[in-house]
Design a protein around this motif. Sequence first.
Motif, PDB file in Angstrom:
ATOM      1  N   ILE A 144      42.904  42.084  43.429  1.00  0.00           N
ATOM      2  CA  ILE A 144      41.783  40.912  43.920  1.00  0.00           C
ATOM      3  C   ILE A 144      40.714  41.701  44.546  1.00  0.00           C
ATOM      4  CG2 ILE A 144      41.188  39.300  45.569  1.00  0.00           C
ATOM      5  CD1 ILE A 144      43.989  38.180  45.084  1.00  0.00           C
ATOM      6  N   GLU A 145      41.159  42.837  45.419  1.00  0.00           N
ATOM      7  CA  GLU A 145      39.996  43.397  46.148  1.00  0.00           C
ATOM      8  C   GLU A 145      39.230  44.784  45.158  1.00  0.00           C
ATOM      9  OE1 GLU A 145      38.740  42.524  49.105  1.00  0.00           O
ATOM     10  OE2 GLU A 145      40.241  40.960  49.105  1.00  0.00           O
ATOM     11  N   LEU A 146      40.018  45.265  44.401  1.00  0.00           N
ATOM     12  CA  LEU A 146      39.464  46.305  43.685  1.00  0.00           C
ATOM     13  C   LEU A 146      38.625  45.977  42.579  1.00  0.00           C
ATOM     14  CD1 LEU A 146      42.311  49.177  44.679  1.00  0.00           C
ATOM     15  CD2 LEU A 146      39.847  48.584  45.785  1.00  0.00           C
ATOM     16  N   GLU A 147      38.750  44.809  41.916  1.00  0.00           N
ATOM     17  CA  GLU A 147      38.551  44.277  40.726  1.00  0.00           C
ATOM     18  C   GLU A 147      38.406  45.351  39.602  1.00  0.00           C
ATOM     19  OE1 GLU A 147      34.642  43.696  42.611  1.00  0.00           O
ATOM     20  OE2 GLU A 147      35.144  41.408  42.799  1.00  0.00           O
ATOM     21  N   PRO A 148      39.559  45.761  39.095  1.00  0.00           N
ATOM     22  CA  PRO A 148      39.708  46.828  38.238  1.00  0.00           C
ATOM     23  C   PRO A 148      39.181  46.380  36.849  1.00  0.00           C
ATOM     24  CG  PRO A 148      41.492  45.696  38.403  1.00  0.00           C
ATOM     25  CD  PRO A 148      41.053  45.047  39.528  1.00  0.00           C
ATOM     26  N   ASP A 149      38.922  47.331  36.121  1.00  0.00           N
ATOM     27  CA  ASP A 149      38.378  47.036  34.459  1.00  0.00           C
ATOM     28  C   ASP A 149      39.650  46.947  33.587  1.00  0.00           C
ATOM     29  OD1 ASP A 149      35.408  47.317  34.793  1.00  0.00           O
ATOM     30  OD2 ASP A 149      36.250  49.275  35.634  1.00  0.00           O
ATOM     31  N   TYR A 150      40.942  47.614  34.079  1.00  0.00           N
ATOM     32  CA  TYR A 150      42.192  47.404  33.414  1.00  0.00           C
ATOM     33  C   TYR A 150      43.079  47.432  34.288  1.00  0.00           C
ATOM     34  CZ  TYR A 150      39.544  50.018  29.351  1.00  0.00           C
ATOM     35  OH  TYR A 150      38.694  50.127  28.275  1.00  0.00           O
ATOM     36  N   LEU A 151      44.407  46.778  33.839  1.00  0.00           N
ATOM     37  CA  LEU A 151      45.426  46.340  34.672  1.00  0.00           C
ATOM     38  C   LEU A 151      46.621  46.892  33.721  1.00  0.00           C
ATOM     39  CD1 LEU A 151      46.689  45.253  37.586  1.00  0.00           C
ATOM     40  CD2 LEU A 151      46.875  42.960  35.888  1.00  0.00           C
ATOM     41  N   LYS A 152      47.270  47.926  34.188  1.00  0.00           N
ATOM     42  CA  LYS A 152      48.316  48.452  33.455  1.00  0.00           C
ATOM     43  C   LYS A 152      49.848  47.907  34.026  1.00  0.00           C
ATOM     44  CE  LYS A 152      48.018  52.600  31.897  1.00  0.00           C
ATOM     45  NZ  LYS A 152      48.364  53.788  31.354  1.00  0.00           N
ATOM     46  N   LEU A 153      50.429  47.178  33.383  1.00  0.00           N
ATOM     47  CA  LEU A 153      51.657  46.512  33.702  1.00  0.00           C
ATOM     48  C   LEU A 153      52.919  47.491  33.682  1.00  0.00           C
ATOM     49  CD1 LEU A 153      52.005  42.929  32.021  1.00  0.00           C
ATOM     50  CD2 LEU A 153      51.791  43.437  34.539  1.00  0.00           C
ATOM     51  N   ASP A 154      53.614  47.560  34.545  1.00  0.00           N
ATOM     52  CA  ASP A 154      54.685  48.503  34.753  1.00  0.00           C
ATOM     53  C   ASP A 154      55.694  48.486  33.713  1.00  0.00           C
ATOM     54  OD1 ASP A 154      56.082  50.564  36.634  1.00  0.00           O
ATOM     55  OD2 ASP A 154      57.759  48.953  36.273  1.00  0.00           O
ATOM     56  N   LYS A 155      56.540  49.353  33.222  1.00  0.00           N
ATOM     57  CA  LYS A 155      57.123  49.434  32.107  1.00  0.00           C
ATOM     58  C   LYS A 155      58.247  48.418  32.302  1.00  0.00           C
ATOM     59  CE  LYS A 155      59.948  53.583  33.741  1.00  0.00           C
ATOM     60  NZ  LYS A 155      60.304  54.844  33.291  1.00  0.00           N
ATOM     61  N   TYR A 156      58.620  47.880  33.546  1.00  0.00           N
ATOM     62  CA  TYR A 156      60.000  46.840  33.956  1.00  0.00           C
ATOM     63  C   TYR A 156      59.416  45.822  33.022  1.00  0.00           C
ATOM     64  CZ  TYR A 156      61.888  42.945  36.066  1.00  0.00           C
ATOM     65  OH  TYR A 156      62.263  41.858  36.558  1.00  0.00           O
ATOM     66  N   PHE A 157      58.221  45.486  32.815  1.00  0.00           N
ATOM     67  CA  PHE A 157      58.007  44.227  32.196  1.00  0.00           C
ATOM     68  C   PHE A 157      58.161  44.167  30.671  1.00  0.00           C
ATOM     69  CE2 PHE A 157      55.600  43.860  36.186  1.00  0.00           C
ATOM     70  CZ  PHE A 157      55.952  42.512  36.546  1.00  0.00           C
ATOM     71  N   SER A 158      58.283  45.608  29.909  1.00  0.00           N
ATOM     72  CA  SER A 158      58.344  45.662  28.645  1.00  0.00           C
ATOM     73  C   SER A 158      59.619  45.931  28.223  1.00  0.00           C
ATOM     74  CB  SER A 158      57.429  46.751  28.063  1.00  0.00           C
ATOM     75  OG  SER A 158      57.807  47.892  28.608  1.00  0.00           O
ATOM     76  N   GLU A 159      60.744  45.964  29.107  1.00  0.00           N
ATOM     77  CA  GLU A 159      62.207  46.250  28.978  1.00  0.00           C
ATOM     78  C   GLU A 159      62.718  45.083  28.584  1.00  0.00           C
ATOM     79  OE1 GLU A 159      63.531  48.272  32.241  1.00  0.00           O
ATOM     80  OE2 GLU A 159      62.777  50.085  32.025  1.00  0.00           O
ATOM     81  N   GLN A 203      58.105  36.755  29.863  1.00  0.00           N
ATOM     82  CA  GLN A 203      57.075  36.363  29.090  1.00  0.00           C
ATOM     83  C   GLN A 203      56.219  35.358  29.690  1.00  0.00           C
ATOM     84  OE1 GLN A 203      59.034  35.083  25.356  1.00  0.00           O
ATOM     85  NE2 GLN A 203      60.240  36.546  25.244  1.00  0.00           N
ATOM     86  N   VAL A 204      56.804  34.280  30.276  1.00  0.00           N
ATOM     87  CA  VAL A 204      55.975  33.414  31.081  1.00  0.00           C
ATOM     88  C   VAL A 204      54.882  34.240  32.143  1.00  0.00           C
ATOM     89  CG1 VAL A 204      56.122  31.693  32.794  1.00  0.00           C
ATOM     90  CG2 VAL A 204      57.314  31.609  30.679  1.00  0.00           C
ATOM     91  N   PHE A 205      55.732  35.180  32.997  1.00  0.00           N
ATOM     92  CA  PHE A 205      54.922  35.945  33.895  1.00  0.00           C
ATOM     93  C   PHE A 205      53.476  36.762  33.235  1.00  0.00           C
ATOM     94  CE2 PHE A 205      53.804  39.692  36.278  1.00  0.00           C
ATOM     95  CZ  PHE A 205      53.864  39.174  37.606  1.00  0.00           C
ATOM     96  N   ILE A 206      53.767  37.334  32.110  1.00  0.00           N
ATOM     97  CA  ILE A 206      53.116  37.963  31.476  1.00  0.00           C
ATOM     98  C   ILE A 206      51.822  36.999  31.116  1.00  0.00           C
ATOM     99  CG2 ILE A 206      52.409  39.342  29.432  1.00  0.00           C
ATOM    100  CD1 ILE A 206      55.044  40.743  29.719  1.00  0.00           C
ATOM    101  N   LYS A 207      52.029  36.031  30.480  1.00  0.00           N
ATOM    102  CA  LYS A 207      50.762  34.927  29.972  1.00  0.00           C
ATOM    103  C   LYS A 207      50.478  34.353  31.376  1.00  0.00           C
ATOM    104  CE  LYS A 207      53.598  32.718  26.254  1.00  0.00           C
ATOM    105  NZ  LYS A 207      54.371  31.434  25.897  1.00  0.00           N
ATOM    106  N   ASN A 208      50.780  34.521  32.426  1.00  0.00           N
ATOM    107  CA  ASN A 208      49.943  34.111  33.542  1.00  0.00           C
ATOM    108  C   ASN A 208      49.167  34.991  33.908  1.00  0.00           C
ATOM    109  OD1 ASN A 208      51.017  31.092  33.980  1.00  0.00           O
ATOM    110  ND2 ASN A 208      52.722  32.206  34.919  1.00  0.00           N
ATOM    111  N   ILE A 209      49.722  36.393  33.970  1.00  0.00           N
ATOM    112  CA  ILE A 209      48.843  37.470  33.984  1.00  0.00           C
ATOM    113  C   ILE A 209      47.774  37.733  33.291  1.00  0.00           C
ATOM    114  CG2 ILE A 209      48.625  39.981  34.362  1.00  0.00           C
ATOM    115  CD1 ILE A 209      49.804  38.994  36.879  1.00  0.00           C
ATOM    116  N   LEU A 210      47.964  37.461  31.904  1.00  0.00           N
ATOM    117  CA  LEU A 210      47.120  37.717  30.863  1.00  0.00           C
ATOM    118  C   LEU A 210      45.846  36.502  31.103  1.00  0.00           C
ATOM    119  CD1 LEU A 210      46.443  39.120  28.144  1.00  0.00           C
ATOM    120  CD2 LEU A 210      47.760  37.489  27.216  1.00  0.00           C
ATOM    121  N   ARG A 211      46.315  35.563  31.516  1.00  0.00           N
ATOM    122  CA  ARG A 211      45.211  34.547  31.826  1.00  0.00           C
ATOM    123  C   ARG A 211      44.417  34.726  32.761  1.00  0.00           C
ATOM    124  NH1 ARG A 211      48.588  30.624  32.724  1.00  0.00           N
ATOM    125  NH2 ARG A 211      49.009  30.091  30.722  1.00  0.00           N
ATOM    126  N   TYR A 212      44.943  35.315  33.771  1.00  0.00           N
ATOM    127  CA  TYR A 212      43.966  35.716  35.010  1.00  0.00           C
ATOM    128  C   TYR A 212      43.046  36.934  34.427  1.00  0.00           C
ATOM    129  CZ  TYR A 212      42.680  38.048  39.390  1.00  0.00           C
ATOM    130  OH  TYR A 212      41.845  38.506  40.554  1.00  0.00           O
TER     131      TYR A 212
END
Length: 236
Positions: free
Chosen positions: A160-175, A184-193
């Motif tokens: 929220i504060e640093l306003e990045p150009d890229y967001l790298k999701l930790d490998k935990y979410f791909s396992e 999958q639902v969590f990633i969809k919500n992050i992707l929407r943001y």
Amino acid sequence: MLLNKIIEDEMFFHHYQPIYNLKEDRITGYEVLLRSTDFSNPETVFFTAQQEKRLYELDSRSIHKAILTYQTAGFSKKEGHLFINIFPSTLLNNKFPSFIYNIMNDGLLTNQQIVFEISEREKISDVNLLKETLHHFKKLGFQFAIDDFGKGYADIEKIIELEPDYLKLDKYFSENLHSSKKKQVFIKNILRYCNHFNIELILEGLENSLDLSISKKLGIPLGQGYKLGRPNLLSV
């Protein structure tokens, strides 16, 4: 002392891991990863440098060598962005602006090609000051990424504060992503943001066909992991 020789004689090198555009199935850039034959774990090098109060020296020398290697190998003209891990204290060091300006003036890369990944290995002491610093460099064309999102307790504040150009999701979410509806639902919500605020989402740790396939179905734009390409030396 070994650390002195590693820094002063630059007894380190870099591996480069490709980052893929999942929709177009093409490399869009590389992440730089420091390696040293004198340490089996690269994090040990940085930890030792922190303890000896020589982190800026190591970080800045590593950045310069990584950029020079990338340019010398000819990748700067064909592979796009170079993702460089950087410690918050390096960005805030008063020597850093002149250091990075000199690199750009040497014509090794354009500002727009560099994406600095804010390292999670060092706590951000002053979020507001870092935010101001990032804003200054963004105006010059540099881009920034939050690394390993989902791994630390302060991640929400960072995005929220640093306003990045890229967001790298930790490998935990791909396992086992293909079999986890919660992920999958969590990633969809992050992707929407991310889509709402023009942030490019990168999923790290893609290591098999099933997880890669579901990543594409979810609409994740960028991916990184052993299935797509292992970290390695650049071949000219």
